[in-house]
Write a protein that holds these residues in place. Structure first.
Motif, PDB file in Angstrom:
ATOM      1  N   SER A 199       0.830  -1.202   0.000  1.00 49.22           N
ATOM      2  CA  SER A 199       0.000   0.000   0.000  1.00 49.22           C
ATOM      3  C   SER A 199       0.864   1.252   0.000  1.00 49.22           C
ATOM      4  O   SER A 199       0.558   2.243  -0.674  1.00 49.22           O
ATOM      5  CB  SER A 199      -0.929  -0.007   1.216  1.00 49.22           C
ATOM      6  N   LEU A 200       1.973   1.208   0.725  1.00 46.74           N
ATOM      7  CA  LEU A 200       2.884   2.357   0.775  1.00 46.74           C
ATOM      8  C   LEU A 200       3.517   2.604  -0.588  1.00 46.74           C
ATOM      9  O   LEU A 200       3.612   3.746  -1.043  1.00 46.74           O
ATOM     10  CB  LEU A 200       3.976   2.115   1.818  1.00 46.74           C
ATOM     11  N   TRP A 201       3.941   1.533  -1.265  1.00 41.99           N
ATOM     12  CA  TRP A 201       4.522   1.700  -2.604  1.00 41.99           C
ATOM     13  C   TRP A 201       3.501   2.374  -3.532  1.00 41.99           C
ATOM     14  O   TRP A 201       3.854   3.242  -4.327  1.00 41.99           O
ATOM     15  CB  TRP A 201       4.952   0.372  -3.209  1.00 41.99           C
ATOM     16  N   GLU A 202       2.240   1.969  -3.406  1.00 42.17           N
ATOM     17  CA  GLU A 202       1.199   2.538  -4.266  1.00 42.17           C
ATOM     18  C   GLU A 202       0.927   3.999  -3.911  1.00 42.17           C
ATOM     19  O   GLU A 202       0.651   4.820  -4.787  1.00 42.17           O
ATOM     20  CB  GLU A 202      -0.080   1.715  -4.143  1.00 42.17           C
ATOM     21  N   MET A 203       0.993   4.334  -2.619  1.00 45.11           N
ATOM     22  CA  MET A 203       0.777   5.718  -2.194  1.00 45.11           C
ATOM     23  C   MET A 203       1.795   6.668  -2.826  1.00 45.11           C
ATOM     24  O   MET A 203       1.494   7.824  -3.111  1.00 45.11           O
ATOM     25  CB  MET A 203       0.878   5.833  -0.672  1.00 45.11           C
ATOM     26  N   ALA A 204       3.011   6.182  -3.038  1.00 41.68           N
ATOM     27  CA  ALA A 204       4.060   7.035  -3.594  1.00 41.68           C
ATOM     28  C   ALA A 204       3.790   7.388  -5.053  1.00 41.68           C
ATOM     29  O   ALA A 204       4.367   8.349  -5.570  1.00 41.68           O
ATOM     30  CB  ALA A 204       5.413   6.345  -3.463  1.00 41.68           C
ATOM     31  N   ASP A 205       2.939   6.622  -5.728  1.00 41.94           N
ATOM     32  CA  ASP A 205       2.490   6.948  -7.083  1.00 41.94           C
ATOM     33  C   ASP A 205       3.655   7.168  -8.048  1.00 41.94           C
ATOM     34  O   ASP A 205       3.691   8.132  -8.804  1.00 41.94           O
ATOM     35  CB  ASP A 205       1.595   8.194  -7.042  1.00 41.94           C
ATOM     36  N   GLY A 206       4.638   6.266  -8.003  1.00 43.65           N
ATOM     37  CA  GLY A 206       5.728   6.318  -8.963  1.00 43.65           C
ATOM     38  C   GLY A 206       6.819   7.315  -8.665  1.00 43.65           C
ATOM     39  O   GLY A 206       7.756   7.466  -9.449  1.00 43.65           O
ATOM     40  N   ASP A 207       6.757   7.998  -7.526  1.00 44.45           N
ATOM     41  CA  ASP A 207       7.699   9.062  -7.172  1.00 44.45           C
ATOM     42  C   ASP A 207       8.640   8.558  -6.075  1.00 44.45           C
ATOM     43  O   ASP A 207       8.243   8.379  -4.933  1.00 44.45           O
ATOM     44  CB  ASP A 207       6.911  10.281  -6.679  1.00 44.45           C
ATOM     45  N   GLY A 208       9.914   8.345  -6.425  1.00 42.65           N
ATOM     46  CA  GLY A 208      10.878   7.821  -5.462  1.00 42.65           C
ATOM     47  C   GLY A 208      11.139   8.768  -4.314  1.00 42.65           C
ATOM     48  O   GLY A 208      11.281   8.340  -3.160  1.00 42.65           O
ATOM     49  N   ARG A 209      11.227  10.061  -4.610  1.00 42.10           N
ATOM     50  CA  ARG A 209      11.465  11.037  -3.543  1.00 42.10           C
ATOM     51  C   ARG A 209      10.303  11.041  -2.557  1.00 42.10           C
ATOM     52  O   ARG A 209      10.505  11.115  -1.338  1.00 42.10           O
ATOM     53  CB  ARG A 209      11.676  12.419  -4.138  1.00 42.10           C
ATOM     54  N   MET A 210       9.083  10.981  -3.073  1.00 47.54           N
ATOM     55  CA  MET A 210       7.911  10.932  -2.199  1.00 47.54           C
ATOM     56  C   MET A 210       7.952   9.700  -1.306  1.00 47.54           C
ATOM     57  O   MET A 210       7.669   9.775  -0.094  1.00 47.54           O
ATOM     58  CB  MET A 210       6.641  10.939  -3.044  1.00 47.54           C
ATOM     59  N   LEU A 211       8.347   8.550  -1.858  1.00 50.60           N
ATOM     60  CA  LEU A 211       8.415   7.328  -1.062  1.00 50.60           C
ATOM     61  C   LEU A 211       9.403   7.493   0.091  1.00 50.60           C
ATOM     62  O   LEU A 211       9.095   7.142   1.237  1.00 50.60           O
ATOM     63  CB  LEU A 211       8.825   6.148  -1.937  1.00 50.60           C
ATOM     64  N   LEU A 212      10.575   8.026  -0.193  1.00 50.92           N
ATOM     65  CA  LEU A 212      11.583   8.165   0.868  1.00 50.92           C
ATOM     66  C   LEU A 212      11.128   9.147   1.942  1.00 50.92           C
ATOM     67  O   LEU A 212      11.407   8.946   3.133  1.00 50.92           O
ATOM     68  CB  LEU A 212      12.911   8.598   0.254  1.00 50.92           C
ATOM     69  N   PRO A 229      -2.749  -2.166   6.232  1.00 46.11           N
ATOM     70  CA  PRO A 229      -3.066  -1.078   5.289  1.00 46.11           C
ATOM     71  C   PRO A 229      -4.063  -0.064   5.816  1.00 46.11           C
ATOM     72  O   PRO A 229      -3.899   1.145   5.592  1.00 46.11           O
ATOM     73  CB  PRO A 229      -3.624  -1.833   4.069  1.00 46.11           C
ATOM     74  N   ASP A 230      -5.100  -0.506   6.511  1.00 45.82           N
ATOM     75  CA  ASP A 230      -6.094   0.442   7.031  1.00 45.82           C
ATOM     76  C   ASP A 230      -5.485   1.370   8.076  1.00 45.82           C
ATOM     77  O   ASP A 230      -5.763   2.580   8.091  1.00 45.82           O
ATOM     78  CB  ASP A 230      -7.279  -0.318   7.636  1.00 45.82           C
ATOM     79  N   GLN A 231      -4.670   0.814   8.940  1.00 43.31           N
ATOM     80  CA  GLN A 231      -4.025   1.636   9.966  1.00 43.31           C
ATOM     81  C   GLN A 231      -3.063   2.636   9.332  1.00 43.31           C
ATOM     82  O   GLN A 231      -2.962   3.786   9.754  1.00 43.31           O
ATOM     83  CB  GLN A 231      -3.282   0.731  10.955  1.00 43.31           C
ATOM     84  N   LEU A 232      -2.352   2.177   8.297  1.00 39.03           N
ATOM     85  CA  LEU A 232      -1.435   3.076   7.596  1.00 39.03           C
ATOM     86  C   LEU A 232      -2.197   4.209   6.920  1.00 39.03           C
ATOM     87  O   LEU A 232      -1.780   5.377   6.973  1.00 39.03           O
ATOM     88  CB  LEU A 232      -0.629   2.291   6.558  1.00 39.03           C
ATOM     89  N   ALA A 233      -3.328   3.872   6.296  1.00 42.53           N
ATOM     90  CA  ALA A 233      -4.113   4.884   5.575  1.00 42.53           C
ATOM     91  C   ALA A 233      -4.630   5.963   6.527  1.00 42.53           C
ATOM     92  O   ALA A 233      -4.762   7.127   6.148  1.00 42.53           O
ATOM     93  CB  ALA A 233      -5.278   4.218   4.839  1.00 42.53           C
ATOM     94  N   LYS A 234      -4.938   5.586   7.769  1.00 41.69           N
ATOM     95  CA  LYS A 234      -5.417   6.567   8.739  1.00 41.69           C
ATOM     96  C   LYS A 234      -4.315   7.545   9.152  1.00 41.69           C
ATOM     97  O   LYS A 234      -4.585   8.694   9.497  1.00 41.69           O
ATOM     98  CB  LYS A 234      -5.962   5.854   9.973  1.00 41.69           C
ATOM     99  N   ARG A 235      -3.073   7.076   9.128  1.00 41.37           N
ATOM    100  CA  ARG A 235      -1.969   7.904   9.575  1.00 41.37           C
ATOM    101  C   ARG A 235      -1.351   8.733   8.443  1.00 41.37           C
ATOM    102  O   ARG A 235      -0.735   9.759   8.685  1.00 41.37           O
ATOM    103  CB  ARG A 235      -0.871   7.022  10.197  1.00 41.37           C
ATOM    104  N   LEU A 236      -1.477   8.233   7.205  1.00 43.34           N
ATOM    105  CA  LEU A 236      -0.869   8.911   6.061  1.00 43.34           C
ATOM    106  C   LEU A 236      -1.946   9.315   5.064  1.00 43.34           C
ATOM    107  O   LEU A 236      -2.834   8.522   4.746  1.00 43.34           O
ATOM    108  CB  LEU A 236       0.134   8.000   5.336  1.00 43.34           C
ATOM    109  N   MET A 237      -1.854  10.509   4.568  1.00 41.78           N
ATOM    110  CA  MET A 237      -2.741  10.941   3.491  1.00 41.78           C
ATOM    111  C   MET A 237      -2.201  10.392   2.185  1.00 41.78           C
ATOM    112  O   MET A 237      -1.013  10.519   1.884  1.00 41.78           O
ATOM    113  CB  MET A 237      -2.794  12.461   3.414  1.00 41.78           C
ATOM    114  N   ARG A 238      -3.066   9.762   1.401  1.00 43.70           N
ATOM    115  CA  ARG A 238      -2.641   9.281   0.086  1.00 43.70           C
ATOM    116  C   ARG A 238      -2.262  10.460  -0.782  1.00 43.70           C
ATOM    117  O   ARG A 238      -2.945  11.487  -0.796  1.00 43.70           O
ATOM    118  CB  ARG A 238      -3.773   8.480  -0.582  1.00 43.70           C
TER     119      ARG A 238
END
Length: 437
Positions: A199-212, A229-238
């Protein structure tokens, strides 16, 4: 990735652990760059250049966070060129003059300069032209970076002196490799289960800098157990999808929507429609484009399609967002599943072309009115056959200019309602031949 240095040295600072993760993981060689094999592979144009010992000016075209700046800096390192970086957002002609003068001094001392210009498309035509003489005499080797289509945003003269290299958004697999590299650098695993990592890889949407950047946030959390994934989604905005309502992405997505409708794929069409809405596109723009599709790609194969689009647009205007968008979505489905024909579009273009070529040819005199005696004496209206008085209400007369041979512009297809229209065209043609028209 934003470069912090203005030289060709690969710098390792002693307080590395205090630097941002994206900077600490900056590749130290081209072989460490993740996800751009089509540009850096041994058989790629850039790979061939490096192997032969020559390097031409380049333009890197790609989305944010895929390594454009890093690759440029590594190219300078591998070719022993001084690395100088400018941003077109913050630089103008005075800054360019200083860079060119410094490059001339280096050239006099036997060292070349790789000038990296970020957001190069933001320079105007005059500023872009300023690079040309210095590229031609070898004072600088220009490497530009842009997120916009160079064909539209860069001068033809500049493009003719540089090779365009297309960098692509990182795949989920590429981001997973980058994530593993980050875990090794930080000495521990991400506090996420496998599904949450995906889910985190997908949140980065192809952007390596965003992922890091996201990984740095997550590693700072104090957690007692890995997150799902649900807990992560609550803590991070997609991350908001990349979408510029006036840029390439706008035209790419409307093209994808139009071609999905034309290709009779309602699911793909709905996906691109939803992508544009999620990106903040004005639903009225989409309503107008759907109406255009009904005229251009469905047309008389299903005359009802145009009415469906008009009603969907009216419904949106009455309901507004978000309820009215459902009516537009239903129009998307209807258009995708409707029989397709561009026969009317082709006929229209052919008729326009014929009209341009024949200039001012007048109509044949027999179909002109003769409201005056002089016009009657000139033969206006003479021999006109009133179709309602003819057998089958069809006289078969020729209505083209006398100097223009009768031409069939409209050729209906054997689909939808146009199948019936094709029968009517054939019926009248048969009567025309019978009556010598």
């Amino acid at each position: 990735m934003t470069d912090l240095f203005s030289s060709n040295e690969i710098v390792n600072l002693p307080d590395a652990k205090t630097r941002p993760l994206a900077d600490r993981l900056r590749p130290q060689s081209l072989g460490e760059v993740i996800g751009q094999e089509q540009v850096l592979g041994p058989e790629s144009p850039l790979g061939v250049m490096l192997a032969s010992g020559g390097l031409s000016s380049l333009v890197f075209w790609g989305p944010p966070g895929v390594g454009k700046t890093t690759i440029a800096r590594l190219l300078a390192h591998e070719t022993d060129l001084a690395f100088v970086q400018l941003s077109a957002i913050f630089s103008g002609v005075p800054e360019l003059r200083k860079v060119f003068e410094a490059a001339k001094l280096r050239a006099a001392n036997g060292q070349g300069t790789l000038l990296f210009v970020d957001e190069i498309h933001r320079f105007n035509k005059a500023q872009q032209d300023a690079f040309l003489p210095h590229m031609e005499d070898g004072t600088i080797l220009l490497v530009g970076a842009t997120t916009e289509n160079p064909s539209f945003e860069l001068n033809a003269a500049l493009l003719s002196r540089a090779q365009v290299m297309v960098l692509t958004r990182l795949s989920v697999e590429d981001l997973a490799r980058l994530g593993a590299r980050a875990e090794r650098e930080m000495g521990r695993e991400l506090p996420l289960n496998d599904a949450a990592k995906t889910s985190l890889w997908e949140m980065a949407d192809g952007d390596g800098r965003m992922l890091l950047n996201l990984i740095e946030q997550i590693m700072a959390w104090k957690l007692s157990a890995p997150l799902d994934p649900d807990q992560l989604a609550k803590r991070l905005m997609r991350r908001a999808a990349k979408y510029d309502k006036s840029g390439d992405e706008h035209y790419n997505l409307i093209s994808a929507l139009h071609k999905s409708v034309r290709g009779s794929d309602p699911d793909a069409a709905l996906y691109w429609f939803a992508r544009m809405l999620e990106g903040g596109e004005d639903p009225r723009y989409l309503a107008r484009r759907l109406l255009r599709m009904s005229v251009e790609d469905i047309a008389l194969a299903d005359p009802q399609a145009q009415t469906v689009c008009q009603h969907a647009w009216e419904t949106y205007e009455r309901l507004g967002s978000p309820e009215g968008e459902l009516a537009l979505a239903q129009a998307v489905i209807y258009l995708a599943l409707a029989p397709k024909s561009n026969a009317g579009y082709v006929a229209y273009k052919a008729a326009r072309e014929a009209a341009r070529k024949t200039g001012s040819e007048p109509p044949p005199k027999h179909i002109l009115n003769a409201p005056t005696k002089l016009m009657a004496e000139q033969g206006y209206g003479e021999g006109y056959a009133y179709d309602h008085e003819a057998e089958d209400a069809f006289s078969g007369q020729d209505y083209f200019p006398e100097t223009l041979q009768r031409t069939q512009f409209y050729k209906p297809v054997e689909r939808g309602f146009e199948r019936d229209l094709a029968k009517r065209v054939a019926y009248f043609e048969k009567l025309r031949e019978k009556r010598g028209g």
